[in-house]
Design a protein around this motif. Structure first.
Motif, PDB file in Angstrom:
ATOM      1  N   ALA A   1       8.640   4.755   7.701  1.00  0.00           N
ATOM      2  CA  ALA A   1       9.591   5.660   7.061  1.00  0.00           C
ATOM      3  C   ALA A   1       8.914   6.984   6.704  1.00  0.00           C
ATOM      4  O   ALA A   1       9.495   8.070   6.876  1.00  0.00           O
ATOM      5  N   ILE A   2       7.653   6.914   6.200  1.00  0.00           N
ATOM      6  CA  ILE A   2       6.921   8.144   5.875  1.00  0.00           C
ATOM      7  C   ILE A   2       6.670   8.956   7.139  1.00  0.00           C
ATOM      8  O   ILE A   2       6.838  10.194   7.171  1.00  0.00           O
ATOM      9  N   GLN A   3       6.283   8.274   8.201  1.00  0.00           N
ATOM     10  CA  GLN A   3       6.040   8.953   9.477  1.00  0.00           C
ATOM     11  C   GLN A   3       7.304   9.640   9.972  1.00  0.00           C
ATOM     12  O   GLN A   3       7.262  10.762  10.482  1.00  0.00           O
ATOM     13  N   GLU A   4       8.437   8.988   9.796  1.00  0.00           N
ATOM     14  CA  GLU A   4       9.708   9.562  10.235  1.00  0.00           C
ATOM     15  C   GLU A   4       9.998  10.857   9.496  1.00  0.00           C
ATOM     16  O   GLU A   4      10.455  11.845  10.083  1.00  0.00           O
ATOM     17  N   CYS A   5       9.731  10.860   8.173  1.00  0.00           N
ATOM     18  CA  CYS A   5       9.960  12.069   7.375  1.00  0.00           C
ATOM     19  C   CYS A   5       9.066  13.213   7.846  1.00  0.00           C
ATOM     20  O   CYS A   5       9.496  14.375   7.929  1.00  0.00           O
ATOM     21  N   ILE A   6       7.809  12.905   8.151  1.00  0.00           N
ATOM     22  CA  ILE A   6       6.866  13.948   8.583  1.00  0.00           C
ATOM     23  C   ILE A   6       7.265  14.507   9.946  1.00  0.00           C
ATOM     24  O   ILE A   6       7.279  15.734  10.170  1.00  0.00           O
ATOM     25  N   VAL A   7       7.596  13.609  10.864  1.00  0.00           N
ATOM     26  CA  VAL A   7       7.953  14.039  12.226  1.00  0.00           C
ATOM     27  C   VAL A   7       9.186  14.919  12.213  1.00  0.00           C
ATOM     28  O   VAL A   7       9.295  15.897  12.978  1.00  0.00           O
ATOM     29  N   THR A   8      10.139  14.603  11.360  1.00  0.00           N
ATOM     30  CA  THR A   8      11.394  15.367  11.308  1.00  0.00           C
ATOM     31  C   THR A   8      11.288  16.586  10.394  1.00  0.00           C
ATOM     32  O   THR A   8      12.285  17.256  10.127  1.00  0.00           O
ATOM     33  N   GLY A   9      10.076  16.868   9.867  1.00  0.00           N
ATOM     34  CA  GLY A   9       9.873  18.067   9.076  1.00  0.00           C
ATOM     35  C   GLY A   9      10.278  17.955   7.627  1.00  0.00           C
ATOM     36  O   GLY A   9      10.347  18.968   6.923  1.00  0.00           O
ATOM     37  N   LYS A  10      10.528  16.781   7.149  1.00  0.00           N
ATOM     38  CA  LYS A  10      10.930  16.599   5.751  1.00  0.00           C
ATOM     39  C   LYS A  10       9.671  16.401   4.897  1.00  0.00           C
ATOM     40  O   LYS A  10       9.393  15.324   4.375  1.00  0.00           O
ATOM     41  N   ILE A  11       8.886  17.491   4.771  1.00  0.00           N
ATOM     42  CA  ILE A  11       7.588  17.397   4.118  1.00  0.00           C
ATOM     43  C   ILE A  11       7.732  17.043   2.635  1.00  0.00           C
ATOM     44  O   ILE A  11       6.986  16.213   2.103  1.00  0.00           O
ATOM     45  N   GLU A  12       8.688  17.677   1.981  1.00  0.00           N
ATOM     46  CA  GLU A  12       8.875  17.407   0.545  1.00  0.00           C
ATOM     47  C   GLU A  12       9.272  15.952   0.327  1.00  0.00           C
ATOM     48  O   GLU A  12       8.770  15.280  -0.584  1.00  0.00           O
ATOM     49  N   GLU A  13      10.178  15.481   1.171  1.00  0.00           N
ATOM     50  CA  GLU A  13      10.590  14.085   1.056  1.00  0.00           C
ATOM     51  C   GLU A  13       9.427  13.153   1.380  1.00  0.00           C
ATOM     52  O   GLU A  13       9.256  12.099   0.745  1.00  0.00           O
ATOM     53  N   ALA A  14       8.615  13.536   2.362  1.00  0.00           N
ATOM     54  CA  ALA A  14       7.461  12.728   2.719  1.00  0.00           C
ATOM     55  C   ALA A  14       6.486  12.634   1.557  1.00  0.00           C
ATOM     56  O   ALA A  14       5.911  11.566   1.291  1.00  0.00           O
TER      57      ALA A  14
ATOM     58  N   THR B   1       7.210  12.975  -1.708  1.00  0.00           N
ATOM     59  CA  THR B   1       7.817  12.112  -2.736  1.00  0.00           C
ATOM     60  C   THR B   1       7.736  10.651  -2.332  1.00  0.00           C
ATOM     61  O   THR B   1       7.400   9.770  -3.133  1.00  0.00           O
ATOM     62  N   TYR B   2       8.042  10.409  -1.074  1.00  0.00           N
ATOM     63  CA  TYR B   2       8.007   9.039  -0.541  1.00  0.00           C
ATOM     64  C   TYR B   2       6.597   8.466  -0.663  1.00  0.00           C
ATOM     65  O   TYR B   2       6.390   7.328  -1.101  1.00  0.00           O
ATOM     66  N   LEU B   3       5.598   9.268  -0.280  1.00  0.00           N
ATOM     67  CA  LEU B   3       4.216   8.796  -0.307  1.00  0.00           C
ATOM     68  C   LEU B   3       3.754   8.523  -1.728  1.00  0.00           C
ATOM     69  O   LEU B   3       3.032   7.544  -1.988  1.00  0.00           O
ATOM     70  N   SER B   4       4.157   9.360  -2.667  1.00  0.00           N
ATOM     71  CA  SER B   4       3.782   9.168  -4.068  1.00  0.00           C
ATOM     72  C   SER B   4       4.345   7.854  -4.608  1.00  0.00           C
ATOM     73  O   SER B   4       3.632   7.061  -5.236  1.00  0.00           O
ATOM     74  N   GLN B   5       5.621   7.628  -4.364  1.00  0.00           N
ATOM     75  CA  GLN B   5       6.239   6.382  -4.837  1.00  0.00           C
ATOM     76  C   GLN B   5       5.696   5.172  -4.070  1.00  0.00           C
ATOM     77  O   GLN B   5       5.517   4.094  -4.628  1.00  0.00           O
ATOM     78  N   PHE B   6       5.432   5.388  -2.784  1.00  0.00           N
ATOM     79  CA  PHE B   6       4.912   4.289  -1.979  1.00  0.00           C
ATOM     80  C   PHE B   6       3.529   3.831  -2.473  1.00  0.00           C
ATOM     81  O   PHE B   6       3.227   2.636  -2.506  1.00  0.00           O
ATOM     82  N   SER B   7       2.676   4.789  -2.850  1.00  0.00           N
ATOM     83  CA  SER B   7       1.348   4.430  -3.335  1.00  0.00           C
ATOM     84  C   SER B   7       1.444   3.598  -4.617  1.00  0.00           C
ATOM     85  O   SER B   7       0.690   2.636  -4.809  1.00  0.00           O
ATOM     86  N   ARG B   8       2.386   3.977  -5.471  1.00  0.00           N
ATOM     87  CA  ARG B   8       2.589   3.192  -6.703  1.00  0.00           C
ATOM     88  C   ARG B   8       3.114   1.793  -6.378  1.00  0.00           C
ATOM     89  O   ARG B   8       2.654   0.790  -6.924  1.00  0.00           O
ATOM     90  N   LEU B   9       4.066   1.748  -5.450  1.00  0.00           N
ATOM     91  CA  LEU B   9       4.624   0.451  -5.051  1.00  0.00           C
ATOM     92  C   LEU B   9       3.559  -0.410  -4.370  1.00  0.00           C
ATOM     93  O   LEU B   9       3.467  -1.620  -4.604  1.00  0.00           O
ATOM     94  N   LEU B  10       2.738   0.204  -3.539  1.00  0.00           N
ATOM     95  CA  LEU B  10       1.691  -0.534  -2.843  1.00  0.00           C
ATOM     96  C   LEU B  10       0.715  -1.168  -3.823  1.00  0.00           C
ATOM     97  O   LEU B  10       0.293  -2.317  -3.654  1.00  0.00           O
ATOM     98  N   ARG B  11       0.366  -0.418  -4.859  1.00  0.00           N
ATOM     99  CA  ARG B  11      -0.536  -0.963  -5.869  1.00  0.00           C
ATOM    100  C   ARG B  11       0.058  -2.192  -6.537  1.00  0.00           C
ATOM    101  O   ARG B  11      -0.615  -3.217  -6.716  1.00  0.00           O
TER     102      ARG B  11
ATOM    103  N   LEU C   1      11.545   0.393  -7.147  1.00  0.00           N
ATOM    104  CA  LEU C   1      10.737   1.332  -6.367  1.00  0.00           C
ATOM    105  C   LEU C   1      11.048   1.212  -4.879  1.00  0.00           C
ATOM    106  O   LEU C   1      11.197   2.222  -4.175  1.00  0.00           O
ATOM    107  N   PHE C   2      11.144  -0.019  -4.415  1.00  0.00           N
ATOM    108  CA  PHE C   2      11.418  -0.237  -2.992  1.00  0.00           C
ATOM    109  C   PHE C   2      12.747   0.394  -2.576  1.00  0.00           C
ATOM    110  O   PHE C   2      12.831   1.118  -1.579  1.00  0.00           O
ATOM    111  N   VAL C   3      13.786   0.122  -3.346  1.00  0.00           N
ATOM    112  CA  VAL C   3      15.104   0.638  -2.981  1.00  0.00           C
ATOM    113  C   VAL C   3      15.143   2.164  -3.102  1.00  0.00           C
ATOM    114  O   VAL C   3      15.773   2.854  -2.287  1.00  0.00           O
TER     115      VAL C   3
END
Length: 310
Positions: A118-131, A133-143, A165-167
């Protein structure tokens, strides 16, 4: 002669030997009178007192010894059986715990893989800001996910935090077109109630990826949690997606789709079976929702999971 205890009459004989067979245990008096050739009898009978004892196998000491030995054998068999049952139960429990850990270890990479896509999809489609935000929340969820992967139980509050967090991450990927409703019974003590981790998330993920992703219009995902019966929670995941039949048709239409299986859902089902061995009322039910005209209008998954430690 006579045995005084058995016969009051005298027996006459010329033999010098007499046999008494099959005398019962007890005390006896043998009396004897004799006469000479002039027919002069003894004035007083001769007496011989004797006792026949009981056979050793009829004595109380022997009976008590036999009873003791039988009781000892039964006790040893019982102790051996209890030890065997405990050993098997311990092994079974250890195997169940190891299998559950292995399942969680498999589930975590599966979840991480989908999130990174999902993060890769955001980056490829140019949604850097969303990427970002996604990465920040994902890192917390991953922990949180990694912390929970090493424990057999977590609080309901911790599980709800992971699910939220997942949803929220999936909502970002859906551009907030998906509405998520979480309805948790207020009376539940979320910090005290302990449940197995990562049982609910695969079903939320399945509802999103297979039910809502290909749906047009409003997308609704609802999570309801309440105490079903004492010591058990009922968790209901309901979506208004395209339904399992249509989702299966779409998967089969893709390359290799006919062999695809939901790994997270399968692993969750395996863990439910493990839980059921110790918590008999553990259960999972999946219902296809249909409208009045029979068209699919979503899917409902009902989980009955134990409150650990009760």
């Amino acid at each position: 002669y006579r045995l005084k205890e058995l016969d009051s009459n005298w027996t006459y004989t010329n033999n010098r030997i007499v046999d008494f067979n099959f005398l019962q245990p007890g005390n006896y008096t043998f009396e004897l009178k004799a006469c000479n050739n002039n027919n002069v009898w003894t004035s007083q009978p001769l007496q011989y007192h004797f006792t026949i004892g009981q056979p050793f196998w009829q004595t109380w000491s022997f009976k008590l010894l036999v009873i003791f030995l039988i009781a000892a054998v039964i006790l040893l068999i019982f102790i051996s059986r209890v030890r065997s049952v405990k050993a098997k139960a311990t092994i079974k429990q250890q195997l169940a715990e190891l299998e559950a850990k292995a399942i969680r270890a498999q589930m975590n990479p599966h979840f991480i893989f989908n999130s990174l896509n999902a993060i890769q999809e955001c980056i490829v489609t140019g949604k850097i800001e969303e990427a970002y935000t996604y990465l920040s929340q994902f890192s917390r969820l991953l922990r949180l996910v990694l912390e929970h992967s090493d424990v057999g139980e977590i609080s309901l509050h911790e599980e709800l935090e992971v699910l939220s967090l997942f949803v929220s991450l999936e909502q970002l990927r859906f551009r907030n077109e998906m509405e998520f409703v979480m309805d948790v019974e207020e009376a539940l003590d979320k910090d005290e109630i302990m449940i197995p981790p990562m049982l609910i998330q695969p079903h939320l993920e399945n509802a999103i990826w297979h039910g809502l992703r290909n749906k047009d219009g409003k997308k609704l995902l609802k999570l309801t949690i309440h105490e079903h019966i004492p010591d058990y929670l009922e968790v209901v995941i309901e979506d208004n997606g395209i339904g399992r039949i249509r989702a299966q048709e779409l998967r089969q239409g893709r390359l290799g789709g006919s062999t695809h299986t939901s790994k997270g859902k399968q692993l969750s089902g395996n863990r439910m079976e493990l839980l059921k061995s110790n918590h008999a009322l553990t259960n999972m039910t999946i219902t296809d929702l249909v409208g009045e005209d029979g068209t699919p209008i979503g899917t409902r998954v009902q989980l009955v999971i134990p409150i650990i430690g009760k």
